[in-house]
Scaffold this motif. Structure first.
Motif, PDB file in Angstrom:
ATOM      1  N   GLY A   9      -1.560  -5.161   9.763  1.00 50.26           N
ATOM      2  CA  GLY A   9      -0.301  -5.641   9.634  1.00 50.26           C
ATOM      3  C   GLY A   9       0.999  -5.471  10.081  1.00 50.26           C
ATOM      4  N   THR A  10       1.939  -6.191   9.806  1.00 49.43           N
ATOM      5  CA  THR A  10       2.700  -6.716  10.187  1.00 49.43           C
ATOM      6  C   THR A  10       4.232  -5.217   9.869  1.00 49.43           C
ATOM      7  OG1 THR A  10       3.811  -8.243   9.458  1.00 49.43           O
ATOM      8  CG2 THR A  10       2.704  -8.177  11.591  1.00 49.43           C
ATOM      9  N   GLY A  11       4.159  -5.448   8.433  1.00 50.11           N
ATOM     10  CA  GLY A  11       5.060  -4.505   7.403  1.00 50.11           C
ATOM     11  C   GLY A  11       5.834  -5.810   7.385  1.00 50.11           C
ATOM     12  N   ARG A  12       5.538  -7.058   6.614  1.00 48.42           N
ATOM     13  CA  ARG A  12       6.525  -7.943   6.600  1.00 48.42           C
ATOM     14  C   ARG A  12       5.329  -8.091   5.198  1.00 48.42           C
ATOM     15  NH1 ARG A  12       8.119 -12.368  10.859  1.00 48.42           N
ATOM     16  NH2 ARG A  12       8.550 -13.174   8.755  1.00 48.42           N
ATOM     17  N   TRP A  13       5.153  -9.310   4.469  1.00 46.62           N
ATOM     18  CA  TRP A  13       4.841 -10.182   3.332  1.00 46.62           C
ATOM     19  C   TRP A  13       3.439 -10.551   3.617  1.00 46.62           C
ATOM     20  CZ3 TRP A  13       7.472  -9.949  -1.478  1.00 46.62           C
ATOM     21  CH2 TRP A  13       8.820  -9.600  -1.510  1.00 46.62           C
ATOM     22  N   ASN A  14       2.304  -9.791   3.724  1.00 48.79           N
ATOM     23  CA  ASN A  14       1.123  -9.428   4.612  1.00 48.79           C
ATOM     24  C   ASN A  14       0.658  -8.476   4.718  1.00 48.79           C
ATOM     25  OD1 ASN A  14       1.659  -8.896   7.008  1.00 48.79           O
ATOM     26  ND2 ASN A  14       3.263 -10.875   7.321  1.00 48.79           N
TER      27      ASN A  14
ATOM     28  N   CYS B 284       3.183  -2.817   5.438  1.00 47.92           N
ATOM     29  CA  CYS B 284       3.011  -1.930   5.922  1.00 47.92           C
ATOM     30  C   CYS B 284       2.805  -2.318   7.084  1.00 47.92           C
ATOM     31  CB  CYS B 284       2.429  -1.099   5.290  1.00 47.92           C
ATOM     32  SG  CYS B 284       0.809  -1.093   5.794  1.00 47.92           S
ATOM     33  N   ALA B 285       2.654  -2.494   8.376  1.00 52.95           N
ATOM     34  CA  ALA B 285       2.290  -2.208  10.093  1.00 52.95           C
ATOM     35  C   ALA B 285       1.219  -1.804  10.508  1.00 52.95           C
ATOM     36  CB  ALA B 285       3.340  -2.272  10.897  1.00 52.95           C
ATOM     37  N   THR B 286       0.443  -1.668  10.774  1.00 56.08           N
ATOM     38  CA  THR B 286      -0.800  -1.236  11.246  1.00 56.08           C
ATOM     39  C   THR B 286      -0.163   0.453  10.963  1.00 56.08           C
ATOM     40  OG1 THR B 286      -1.467  -3.363  11.721  1.00 56.08           O
ATOM     41  CG2 THR B 286      -2.808  -1.573  12.413  1.00 56.08           C
ATOM     42  N   ASP B 287       0.291   0.689  12.007  1.00 47.23           N
ATOM     43  CA  ASP B 287       0.287   2.290  12.154  1.00 47.23           C
ATOM     44  C   ASP B 287       1.050   2.831  11.196  1.00 47.23           C
ATOM     45  OD1 ASP B 287       3.240   0.938  12.894  1.00 47.23           O
ATOM     46  OD2 ASP B 287       3.457   1.666  14.483  1.00 47.23           O
ATOM     47  N   ALA B 288       1.110   2.088  10.447  1.00 45.75           N
ATOM     48  CA  ALA B 288       1.786   3.274   8.804  1.00 45.75           C
ATOM     49  C   ALA B 288       1.095   2.809   8.124  1.00 45.75           C
ATOM     50  CB  ALA B 288       3.142   2.101   8.903  1.00 45.75           C
ATOM     51  N   PHE B 289      -0.091   2.547   7.945  1.00 45.71           N
ATOM     52  CA  PHE B 289      -0.799   2.394   7.149  1.00 45.71           C
ATOM     53  C   PHE B 289      -1.543   3.833   7.049  1.00 45.71           C
ATOM     54  CE2 PHE B 289      -5.850   2.390   5.063  1.00 45.71           C
ATOM     55  CZ  PHE B 289      -5.705   1.255   4.350  1.00 45.71           C
ATOM     56  N   PRO B 290      -2.225   4.659   5.657  1.00 45.31           N
ATOM     57  CA  PRO B 290      -2.222   5.756   5.154  1.00 45.31           C
ATOM     58  C   PRO B 290      -3.563   6.145   5.642  1.00 45.31           C
ATOM     59  CG  PRO B 290      -2.776   4.594   3.067  1.00 45.31           C
ATOM     60  CD  PRO B 290      -1.948   3.084   4.169  1.00 45.31           C
ATOM     61  N   PHE B 291      -4.378   5.989   6.427  1.00 42.13           N
ATOM     62  CA  PHE B 291      -5.410   6.630   7.100  1.00 42.13           C
ATOM     63  C   PHE B 291      -5.941   8.210   6.419  1.00 42.13           C
ATOM     64  CE2 PHE B 291      -3.554   2.905  10.643  1.00 42.13           C
ATOM     65  CZ  PHE B 291      -4.562   2.195  10.225  1.00 42.13           C
TER      66      PHE B 291
ATOM     67  N   PRO C  83      -0.061   6.075  -4.322  1.00 35.80           N
ATOM     68  CA  PRO C  83      -1.192   7.389  -5.173  1.00 35.80           C
ATOM     69  C   PRO C  83      -1.956   6.522  -6.476  1.00 35.80           C
ATOM     70  CG  PRO C  83       1.376   7.471  -5.442  1.00 35.80           C
ATOM     71  CD  PRO C  83       1.163   6.185  -4.852  1.00 35.80           C
ATOM     72  N   LYS C  84      -1.434   5.457  -6.808  1.00 39.98           N
ATOM     73  CA  LYS C  84      -2.431   4.216  -7.937  1.00 39.98           C
ATOM     74  C   LYS C  84      -3.821   4.364  -6.501  1.00 39.98           C
ATOM     75  CE  LYS C  84      -0.177   3.696 -11.141  1.00 39.98           C
ATOM     76  NZ  LYS C  84      -0.505   4.183 -12.426  1.00 39.98           N
ATOM     77  N   LEU C  85      -3.709   3.909  -5.760  1.00 39.57           N
ATOM     78  CA  LEU C  85      -4.760   4.151  -4.245  1.00 39.57           C
ATOM     79  C   LEU C  85      -5.575   4.994  -4.860  1.00 39.57           C
ATOM     80  CD1 LEU C  85      -6.221   2.432  -2.608  1.00 39.57           C
ATOM     81  CD2 LEU C  85      -4.449   2.943  -0.894  1.00 39.57           C
ATOM     82  N   LEU C  86      -5.297   6.170  -4.374  1.00 39.94           N
ATOM     83  CA  LEU C  86      -5.921   6.727  -4.397  1.00 39.94           C
ATOM     84  C   LEU C  86      -6.779   7.683  -5.845  1.00 39.94           C
ATOM     85  CD1 LEU C  86      -3.446   9.509  -2.088  1.00 39.94           C
ATOM     86  CD2 LEU C  86      -5.536   7.598  -1.295  1.00 39.94           C
ATOM     87  N   GLU C  87      -6.274   7.308  -6.716  1.00 43.43           N
ATOM     88  CA  GLU C  87      -6.663   7.456  -8.336  1.00 43.43           C
ATOM     89  C   GLU C  87      -7.988   7.192  -8.197  1.00 43.43           C
ATOM     90  OE1 GLU C  87      -5.445   7.505 -12.348  1.00 43.43           O
ATOM     91  OE2 GLU C  87      -4.172   6.890 -10.913  1.00 43.43           O
TER      92      GLU C  87
ATOM     93  N   VAL D 126       0.589  -1.545  -0.076  1.00 48.22           N
ATOM     94  CA  VAL D 126       0.294  -0.235  -0.453  1.00 48.22           C
ATOM     95  C   VAL D 126       1.248   1.066   0.045  1.00 48.22           C
ATOM     96  CG1 VAL D 126       0.320   0.401   3.060  1.00 48.22           C
ATOM     97  CG2 VAL D 126      -1.846   1.312   0.970  1.00 48.22           C
ATOM     98  N   THR D 127       1.994   0.888  -0.012  1.00 46.77           N
ATOM     99  CA  THR D 127       3.212   2.126   0.333  1.00 46.77           C
ATOM    100  C   THR D 127       3.705   2.841  -0.777  1.00 46.77           C
ATOM    101  OG1 THR D 127       3.503   1.818   2.883  1.00 46.77           O
ATOM    102  CG2 THR D 127       4.735   2.868   1.835  1.00 46.77           C
TER     103      THR D 127
END
Length: 267
Positions: A60-65, A39-46, A18-22, A13-14
């Motif tokens: 999330g944890t920031g790993r492949w998930n 991305c980790a939960t607290d790094a999500f672009p809320f 830009p693609k997501l918002l578009e 998501v990081t």
């Protein structure tokens, strides 16, 4: 009332923000299930999605998930992880790890799970056995919601093509995961739980694939798979007025290797 629900393996998501918002601004889904956040939960672009009117719940944890649900219809009764969700015991690990692969929420008149089913890696691998166990746990976890009167669906990247016609060439996958009989049996068991596969209508080609490998011109040559799925209960399926794969979101540079699947409900 028309409710638009979508699912998309965003593949970071990081990197794809830009693609997501578009896409959110153009497609305007009321509910969006995301997978492979990386991305980790607290790094999500809320804040960024909030500016477009979406509440979000992430896991999330920031790993492949990592999974998330975005909603313009409200977001309540959030549940992270399947009840009794199995963990994966990696090589050399002392204890199994419960990976962030499932999140549920009630969004207005509907309840959804966003799921990211384990890949399985190789047939016979410990991750393959974990995948089958995870799918069985998912089946048990949805029984109550599937039997209810409220529209309910499980959406996400299932990492299983339900049938041979859901891959561009069955022979190309011989002996590999995603198409084996045990995986398909585990996936089909969701139907015995009261859920039905909502197959998108075909657009450019005969089959509505949702994933194309970045390598070997997979997308231009339409060497795809249908592994991003929607499984709905009877009230959900009866309300479906349209469903399609948004191939436009897969085009160009910097895109996810998956395309969003859109389901419109007339409620």
């Amino acid at each position: 009332m028309t409710v638009r629900i979508a699912t998309w393996n965003i593949n970071s998501v990081t990197a794809r923000l830009p693609k997501l918002l578009e896409w959110l601004d153009g497609a305007k889904p009321d509910v969006l299930c995301l997978q492979e956040l990386k991305c980790a939960t607290d790094a999500f672009p809320f804040e960024a999605v909030g500016e477009l009117g979406y509440e979000a719940a992430a896991h999330g944890t920031g790993r492949w998930n990592g999974v998330a649900i975005l909603s313009r219809l409200g977001l309540t009764d959030v549940v992270r992880d399947l009840p009794e969700q199995p963990g994966y015991l990696a090589d050399g690990a002392l204890l199994p790890e419960t990976e962030p692969r499932a999140i549920a929420a009630t969004c207005g008149p509907v309840r959804v799970w966003s799921v990211y089913v384990p890949n399985g890696r190789e047939v016979g691998h410990a991750h393959y056995r974990y995948k089958l166990e995870w799918l069985e746990t998912l089946r048990r976890s949805v029984l109550e919601d599937a039997a209810g009167a409220r529209p309910f669906a499980v959406l996400g990247d299932f990492n299983v093509a339900p049938a041979d016609e859901d891959v561009y060439d069955r022979a190309a996958f011989e002996g590999q995961t995603h198409v084996t009989e045990p995986e398909r049996v585990a996936l089909a068991a969701l139907q015995s739980a009261g859920l039905q596969d909502v197959v998108p209508r075909a657009l450019k080609y005969d089959r509505p694939y949702t994933y194309w490998d970045y390598r070997a011109l997979g997308f231009p040559k339409n060497r795809g798979m249908r592994i991003d799925l929607t499984y709905g209960n009877k009230p959900f399926v009866e309300a479906v007025s349209d469903s399609y794969v948004d191939r436009e979101a897969r085009k160009g540079k910097g895109t996810s290797d998956h395309a969003p699947v859109v389901v419109d409900l007339a409620l």
